[in-house]
Design an enzyme around this catalytic site. Sequence first.
Site, PDB file in Angstrom:
ATOM      1  CE  LYS A   1      28.223 -34.259-103.018  1.00  0.00           C
ATOM      2  NZ  LYS A   1      28.227 -35.539-103.741  1.00  0.00           N
TER       3      LYS A   1
ATOM      4  CB  THR B   1      26.148 -37.127-100.307  1.00  0.00           C
ATOM      5  OG1 THR B   1      26.505 -37.691-101.560  1.00  0.00           O
ATOM      6  CG2 THR B   1      26.287 -38.167 -99.212  1.00  0.00           C
ATOM      7  CG  ASP B   2      23.607 -34.819-106.234  1.00  0.00           C
ATOM      8  OD1 ASP B   2      24.677 -34.311-106.604  1.00  0.00           O
ATOM      9  OD2 ASP B   2      22.512 -34.602-106.797  1.00  0.00           O
TER      10      ASP B   2
ATOM     11  CG  ASN C   1      58.007 -22.668 -81.844  1.00  0.00           C
ATOM     12  OD1 ASN C   1      58.316 -21.710 -82.550  1.00  0.00           O
ATOM     13  ND2 ASN C   1      58.414 -22.805 -80.599  1.00  0.00           N
TER      14      ASN C   1
ATOM     15  CG  PHE D   1      62.021 -22.545 -74.948  1.00  0.00           C
ATOM     16  CD1 PHE D   1      60.882 -22.736 -74.181  1.00  0.00           C
ATOM     17  CD2 PHE D   1      62.680 -23.665 -75.442  1.00  0.00           C
ATOM     18  CE1 PHE D   1      60.395 -24.014 -73.913  1.00  0.00           C
ATOM     19  CE2 PHE D   1      62.202 -24.951 -75.189  1.00  0.00           C
ATOM     20  CZ  PHE D   1      61.056 -25.121 -74.418  1.00  0.00           C
TER      21      PHE D   1
END
Length: 293
Positions: free
Chosen positions: A12, A57-58, A246, A160
Amino acid sequence: MAVILGPNRYGKAETRVVRVVRDGGVHHIKDVNVSSALSGDMDEAHLSGDNTAILPTDTQKNTAYAFARKYGVDQIEDFALLLARHYVSSQPAVHHARVEIEEYFWDRIPVQGPSGERHSFVRSGREVRTCVVHHDRDGTTTVLSGLKDLVVLNSTGSEFHGFAVDEYTTLQPVTDRILATEVSAAWRHVSDGSPFGKSYSEVRRCLLEAFAETHSLSLQQTLYAMGKRVLETRGEICEVRLAMPNKHHFPVDLTPFGLDNPDEVFYAADRPYGLIEGAVLDDDAPAARFAWE
């Protein structure tokens, strides 16, 4: 050609749980997003449609809500461990449980309500605390803590240059630039008994301090410095993984308006962006048994 079933899991995703603790007139909030995934002896659900081994899943959603009521939600790692161990111990077909939790932060508004109560909050920033817990039937557990959407910026102290150049390179070397990024980080604990709350605060502090204190020649260098600071400072952590886009800031050309721009006015580019990713680890640490994803 033989056709076989490969690795599989189910669960889930994104069960949103908001837990309010009422301490008299003072309220406390934990706002989390819980995702669980189970795997094990359940191939027949795929091969023949036999759901005997499948916990719905519930049910996993309901378990998150029930555990929030029964046990509360303090450190998200502890809550994830509680859920993962429950699924593996209560369901014979489940051999492995993965529980991922995101936590969203709220700050208290420093104003009392009409009767003196303190129950008003404002969502704080964009930063999200994260964790992923893996728990196996043999008792092996891995705890990954982390954060994402932590936006940081250095207005100077970044360069840089000296990079590789080919026929398509147009970027010019710079010796002073804005360095901005949105940090996603995950770190692996040596054991599942860490004081997770304090550990989170201290790792976050290490990341921010290293970002601020590193004169950066590249975002790669900054990434490594941040991970290294965590490992050298926090003995409960053996590996750090970082993803850092970046977030480019480019000076605006103001000459058409008769103005100079001594690196004071920039535009922030949305995309494309460079994405720097890397892991920093203690070479003596045991290898991670479970995948980070």
